[in-house]
Write a protein that holds these residues in place. Structure first.
Motif, mmCIF file in Angstrom:
data_model
loop_
_atom_site.group_PDB
_atom_site.id
_atom_site.type_symbol
_atom_site.label_atom_id
_atom_site.label_comp_id
_atom_site.label_asym_id
_atom_site.label_seq_id
_atom_site.Cartn_x
_atom_site.Cartn_y
_atom_site.Cartn_z
ATOM 1 N N UNK A 1 0.832 -1.204 0.000
ATOM 2 C CA UNK A 1 0.000 0.000 0.000
ATOM 3 C C UNK A 1 0.870 1.259 0.000
ATOM 4 N N UNK A 2 1.894 1.295 0.835
ATOM 5 C CA UNK A 2 2.783 2.462 0.880
ATOM 6 C C UNK A 2 3.495 2.683 -0.446
ATOM 7 N N UNK A 3 3.766 1.610 -1.162
ATOM 8 C CA UNK A 3 4.476 1.722 -2.440
ATOM 9 C C UNK A 3 3.568 2.123 -3.594
ATOM 10 N N UNK A 4 2.284 1.766 -3.535
ATOM 11 C CA UNK A 4 1.416 1.945 -4.701
ATOM 12 C C UNK A 4 0.272 2.936 -4.518
ATOM 13 N N UNK A 5 0.012 3.399 -3.331
ATOM 14 C CA UNK A 5 -1.160 4.233 -3.061
ATOM 15 C C UNK A 5 -1.005 5.649 -3.614
ATOM 16 N N UNK A 6 -2.046 6.102 -4.304
ATOM 17 C CA UNK A 6 -2.063 7.481 -4.772
ATOM 18 C C UNK A 6 -2.229 8.457 -3.611
ATOM 19 N N UNK A 7 -2.973 8.050 -2.612
ATOM 20 C CA UNK A 7 -3.171 8.899 -1.433
ATOM 21 C C UNK A 7 -1.843 9.160 -0.719
ATOM 22 N N UNK A 8 -1.014 8.133 -0.620
ATOM 23 C CA UNK A 8 0.306 8.286 0.005
ATOM 24 C C UNK A 8 1.164 9.222 -0.845
ATOM 25 N N UNK A 9 1.088 9.076 -2.165
ATOM 26 C CA UNK A 9 1.866 9.945 -3.054
ATOM 27 C C UNK A 9 1.417 11.394 -2.948
ATOM 28 N N UNK A 10 0.113 11.622 -2.727
ATOM 29 C CA UNK A 10 -0.389 12.988 -2.571
ATOM 30 C C UNK A 10 0.084 13.600 -1.255
ATOM 31 N N UNK A 11 0.088 12.796 -0.206
ATOM 32 C CA UNK A 11 0.486 13.307 1.113
ATOM 33 C C UNK A 11 1.952 13.699 1.152
ATOM 34 N N UNK A 12 2.791 12.812 0.633
ATOM 35 C CA UNK A 12 4.234 13.057 0.663
ATOM 36 C C UNK A 12 4.792 12.723 -0.722
ATOM 37 N N UNK A 13 5.060 13.746 -1.522
ATOM 38 C CA UNK A 13 5.550 13.512 -2.883
ATOM 39 C C UNK A 13 6.834 12.682 -2.910
ATOM 40 N N UNK A 14 6.983 11.888 -3.947
ATOM 41 C CA UNK A 14 8.106 10.959 -4.068
ATOM 42 C C UNK A 14 9.461 11.658 -4.008
ATOM 43 N N UNK A 15 9.574 12.809 -4.633
ATOM 44 C CA UNK A 15 10.879 13.481 -4.691
ATOM 45 C C UNK A 15 11.328 14.027 -3.338
ATOM 46 N N UNK A 16 10.414 14.144 -2.379
ATOM 47 C CA UNK A 16 10.780 14.672 -1.065
ATOM 48 C C UNK A 16 11.020 13.572 -0.031
ATOM 49 N N UNK A 17 10.919 12.328 -0.412
ATOM 50 C CA UNK A 17 11.004 11.236 0.555
ATOM 51 C C UNK A 17 12.440 10.832 0.855
ATOM 52 N N UNK A 18 12.633 10.238 2.022
ATOM 53 C CA UNK A 18 13.931 9.687 2.386
ATOM 54 C C UNK A 18 14.140 9.727 3.888
ATOM 55 N N UNK A 19 15.004 8.844 4.345
ATOM 56 C CA UNK A 19 15.345 8.820 5.766
ATOM 57 C C UNK A 19 16.364 9.916 6.070
ATOM 58 N N UNK A 20 16.266 10.450 7.245
ATOM 59 C CA UNK A 20 17.274 11.394 7.713
ATOM 60 C C UNK A 20 18.470 10.608 8.228
ATOM 61 N N UNK A 21 19.635 11.237 8.276
ATOM 62 C CA UNK A 21 20.837 10.544 8.750
ATOM 63 C C UNK A 21 20.653 9.996 10.160
#
Length: 124
Positions: A74-94
């Protein structure tokens, strides 16, 4: 074991907080938590299979694996998740990476020590 369980509770709370604040690390943290839960459920499933556990125990050991896979998908394929947090802004902090790797490493080292002591007959 209690230390790792408290870590998982803290991670779950941090994931919820990150989603509520729409932080860039929310999706990566959620996926990390699901991967850890999946990995923790595999040994339990193996133990049930090796000891010919009752069906109820087998179902209890399979359900966390199934739920982890469903929520990961669901986290990988959901459009709702993509709307909440855009793909280009994702990532773990150090700091997220350091804390997760450190806690998981300590947990694995302790487990390995326990296995070695069991094989040496020092732990019953």
């Amino acid at each position: 074991d209690w230390f790792f369980n408290w870590f998982m509770v803290a991670l779950a709370i941090y994931v919820i907080y990150s989603f509520a604040k729409r932080k860039r690390n929310a999706i990566a943290l959620a996926k990390t938590q699901l991967i850890i839960q999946f990995c923790m459920a595999i040994p339990l499933l193996m133990e049930c299979l090796m000891n010919h556990a009752p069906v109820t125990n087998l179902i209890k050991s399979i359900s966390p694996i199934v739920w982890a896979v469903i929520f990961f998908w669901y986290n990988c394929t959901s459009d709702l998740v993509k709307q909440c947090i855009p793909t280009e802004k994702r990532g773990l902090l150090k700091r997220d990476i350091i804390i997760i790797v450190l806690v998981c490493s300590v947990y694995l080292i302790v487990i390995m020590i326990g296995i070695m002591l069991t094989f040496l007959g020092l732990l019953s």
